[in-house]
Design a protein around this motif. Structure first.
Motif, PDB file in Angstrom:
ATOM      1  N   SER A   2      65.344  23.812  24.337  1.00 45.33           N
ATOM      2  CA  SER A   2      64.097  24.283  24.952  1.00 45.33           C
ATOM      3  C   SER A   2      64.006  25.793  24.839  1.00 45.33           C
ATOM      4  O   SER A   2      64.996  26.500  25.069  1.00 45.33           O
ATOM      5  N   LEU A   3      62.814  26.274  24.514  1.00 47.43           N
ATOM      6  CA  LEU A   3      62.614  27.717  24.477  1.00 47.43           C
ATOM      7  C   LEU A   3      62.721  28.340  25.860  1.00 47.43           C
ATOM      8  O   LEU A   3      62.883  29.562  25.979  1.00 47.43           O
ATOM      9  N   ASP A   4      62.657  27.529  26.903  1.00 40.28           N
ATOM     10  CA  ASP A   4      62.893  28.054  28.253  1.00 40.28           C
ATOM     11  C   ASP A   4      64.308  28.614  28.371  1.00 40.28           C
ATOM     12  O   ASP A   4      64.524  29.632  29.032  1.00 40.28           O
ATOM     13  N   ASP A   5      65.268  27.953  27.726  1.00 43.45           N
ATOM     14  CA  ASP A   5      66.640  28.471  27.736  1.00 43.45           C
ATOM     15  C   ASP A   5      66.735  29.758  26.919  1.00 43.45           C
ATOM     16  O   ASP A   5      67.459  30.687  27.289  1.00 43.45           O
ATOM     17  N   ALA A   6      66.014  29.816  25.799  1.00 44.57           N
ATOM     18  CA  ALA A   6      65.992  31.047  25.009  1.00 44.57           C
ATOM     19  C   ALA A   6      65.385  32.186  25.832  1.00 44.57           C
ATOM     20  O   ALA A   6      65.839  33.336  25.755  1.00 44.57           O
ATOM     21  N   ALA A   7      64.370  31.872  26.631  1.00 48.91           N
ATOM     22  CA  ALA A   7      63.768  32.889  27.500  1.00 48.91           C
ATOM     23  C   ALA A   7      64.765  33.356  28.551  1.00 48.91           C
ATOM     24  O   ALA A   7      64.849  34.556  28.860  1.00 48.91           O
ATOM     25  N   ARG A   8      65.524  32.427  29.098  1.00 48.95           N
ATOM     26  CA  ARG A   8      66.541  32.808  30.089  1.00 48.95           C
ATOM     27  C   ARG A   8      67.596  33.712  29.466  1.00 48.95           C
ATOM     28  O   ARG A   8      68.120  34.612  30.130  1.00 48.95           O
ATOM     29  N   ASP A   9      67.911  33.493  28.196  1.00 48.78           N
ATOM     30  CA  ASP A   9      68.845  34.384  27.496  1.00 48.78           C
ATOM     31  C   ASP A   9      68.309  35.816  27.475  1.00 48.78           C
ATOM     32  O   ASP A   9      69.053  36.784  27.697  1.00 48.78           O
ATOM     33  N   VAL A  10      67.022  35.953  27.170  1.00 51.10           N
ATOM     34  CA  VAL A  10      66.409  37.285  27.119  1.00 51.10           C
ATOM     35  C   VAL A  10      66.443  37.941  28.496  1.00 51.10           C
ATOM     36  O   VAL A  10      66.806  39.121  28.634  1.00 51.10           O
ATOM     37  N   LEU A  33      68.248  41.439  29.744  1.00 45.74           N
ATOM     38  CA  LEU A  33      67.586  42.527  30.465  1.00 45.74           C
ATOM     39  C   LEU A  33      68.337  42.856  31.753  1.00 45.74           C
ATOM     40  O   LEU A  33      68.513  44.029  32.100  1.00 45.74           O
ATOM     41  N   ASP A  34      68.787  41.820  32.461  1.00 41.75           N
ATOM     42  CA  ASP A  34      69.568  42.048  33.683  1.00 41.75           C
ATOM     43  C   ASP A  34      70.852  42.808  33.375  1.00 41.75           C
ATOM     44  O   ASP A  34      71.228  43.745  34.086  1.00 41.75           O
ATOM     45  N   LYS A  35      71.527  42.383  32.301  1.00 43.40           N
ATOM     46  CA  LYS A  35      72.790  43.019  31.919  1.00 43.40           C
ATOM     47  C   LYS A  35      72.592  44.492  31.581  1.00 43.40           C
ATOM     48  O   LYS A  35      73.443  45.344  31.894  1.00 43.40           O
ATOM     49  N   LEU A  36      71.449  44.797  30.957  1.00 48.83           N
ATOM     50  CA  LEU A  36      71.157  46.177  30.553  1.00 48.83           C
ATOM     51  C   LEU A  36      70.491  46.979  31.673  1.00 48.83           C
ATOM     52  O   LEU A  36      70.217  48.173  31.501  1.00 48.83           O
ATOM     53  N   GLY A  37      70.211  46.320  32.796  1.00 43.94           N
ATOM     54  CA  GLY A  37      69.592  47.013  33.918  1.00 43.94           C
ATOM     55  C   GLY A  37      68.142  47.397  33.672  1.00 43.94           C
ATOM     56  O   GLY A  37      67.675  48.413  34.171  1.00 43.94           O
ATOM     57  N   LEU A  38      67.417  46.565  32.932  1.00 45.09           N
ATOM     58  CA  LEU A  38      66.034  46.858  32.578  1.00 45.09           C
ATOM     59  C   LEU A  38      65.095  45.985  33.402  1.00 45.09           C
ATOM     60  O   LEU A  38      65.061  44.770  33.235  1.00 45.09           O
ATOM     61  N   GLU A  39      64.330  46.621  34.266  1.00 43.39           N
ATOM     62  CA  GLU A  39      63.393  45.879  35.110  1.00 43.39           C
ATOM     63  C   GLU A  39      62.183  45.398  34.326  1.00 43.39           C
ATOM     64  O   GLU A  39      61.654  44.320  34.574  1.00 43.39           O
ATOM     65  N   GLN A  40      61.737  46.229  33.372  1.00 43.60           N
ATOM     66  CA  GLN A  40      60.512  45.924  32.643  1.00 43.60           C
ATOM     67  C   GLN A  40      60.612  46.475  31.229  1.00 43.60           C
ATOM     68  O   GLN A  40      61.175  47.548  31.016  1.00 43.60           O
ATOM     69  N   VAL A  41      60.072  45.718  30.261  1.00 41.54           N
ATOM     70  CA  VAL A  41      60.117  46.129  28.859  1.00 41.54           C
ATOM     71  C   VAL A  41      58.802  45.760  28.190  1.00 41.54           C
ATOM     72  O   VAL A  41      58.008  44.974  28.712  1.00 41.54           O
ATOM     73  N   VAL A  42      58.585  46.331  27.017  1.00 41.49           N
ATOM     74  CA  VAL A  42      57.582  45.823  26.101  1.00 41.49           C
ATOM     75  C   VAL A  42      58.290  44.776  25.247  1.00 41.49           C
ATOM     76  O   VAL A  42      59.315  45.067  24.619  1.00 41.49           O
TER      77      VAL A  42
END
Length: 250
Positions: A53-61, A65-74
């Protein structure tokens, strides 16, 4: 917001190396993050016991972002990367400040297209990808102009495809086959959005890209001349210029 990072997700069936031709141009202005998606490139395929499921791919992204400490991105992507971008937008819209949708579409697969993806998945799982996947896909991924006049680009794309693990290709193909329609999702999205499409893209053609751009409340369309479905590979300077010229965050 001028320092918002740009996250770009790669197409199927390649990996993040497809973004290398854009890296120098984009990183002069922005922080660029280009992960390999699960099962492809250097990212392993986790054993979850769940259907692809692409939902799992989205969770990977989102985990990245959490690991990199990024609240918001383009957030953006090419082809399958665009589908994953839409899955992230569905799961966590507050993390997405803007969209870059390249040679992708909002609609779900037709039953025939989904069945073709499942056929690719079955063969990749049983036989691997060597000797057939690149042969079958390159004519659809690259424009006739590129195939006829730029053998080095054709060879590069072939090498990328040939280097992918069969299991990862199978997972991605099945996940794409079952993705939902995202037309209403995009229509309800208020963030700035750039839609880029190759003039000769036969998989997600310019007409469909125009409809998608028009459905986005803040959508902007760029058509790249003489390019097919992999515009970042075929016309990296033009795609770089399109992103830098569109960037609405200061």
């Amino acid at each position: 917001m001028a320092d918002l990072p740009l996250v770009l997700l790669h197409a199927f069936p390649v990996d993040a190396r497809m973004w290398r031709p854009l890296r120098d141009g984009l990183t002069t202005r922005h922080r660029l993050i280009t992960p390999d998606q699960r099962g492809l490139g250097r990212t392993p395929l986790p054993e979850t016991g769940r259907a692809p499921s692409l939902d799992d791919a989205a969770r990977d992204v989102l985990a990245l972002l959490d690991k990199l400490g990024l609240e918001q991105v383009v957030l953006g992507g090419c082809s399958m990367g665009g589908y994953v971008t839409m899955a992230v937008l569905r799961a966590a819209p507050e993390r997405v400040a803007g969209l870059v949708l390249i040679d992708t579409k909002a609609s779900a697969d037709t039953p025939e297209a989904a069945e073709a993806r499942r056929g690719i998945a079955g063969r990749a799982e049983s036989d691997g990808v060597s000797g057939w996947l690149a042969e079958s896909m390159v004519p659809n991924l690259l424009s006739a102009e590129t195939r006829q006049t730029r053998p080095e680009v054709v060879e590069s794309v072939r090498d990328l495809i040939e280097s992918q693990p069969g299991a990862g290709v199978a997972w991605a193909a099945r996940a794409m086959a079952d993705r939902p329609d995202s037309t209403d999702l995009l229509a309800a999205t208020g963030v700035p959005a750039l839609v880029v499409v190759g003039e000769q893209d036969t998989l997600t053609p310019p007409g469909a890209a125009q409809e998608m751009a028009e459905s986005l409340p803040r959508g902007e369309l760029v058509v790249v001349p003489q390019a097919g479905h992999l515009t970042p590979v075929e016309a990296p300077a033009m795609v770089t210029e399109a992103i830098l010229g569109w960037w609405p965050f200061g």
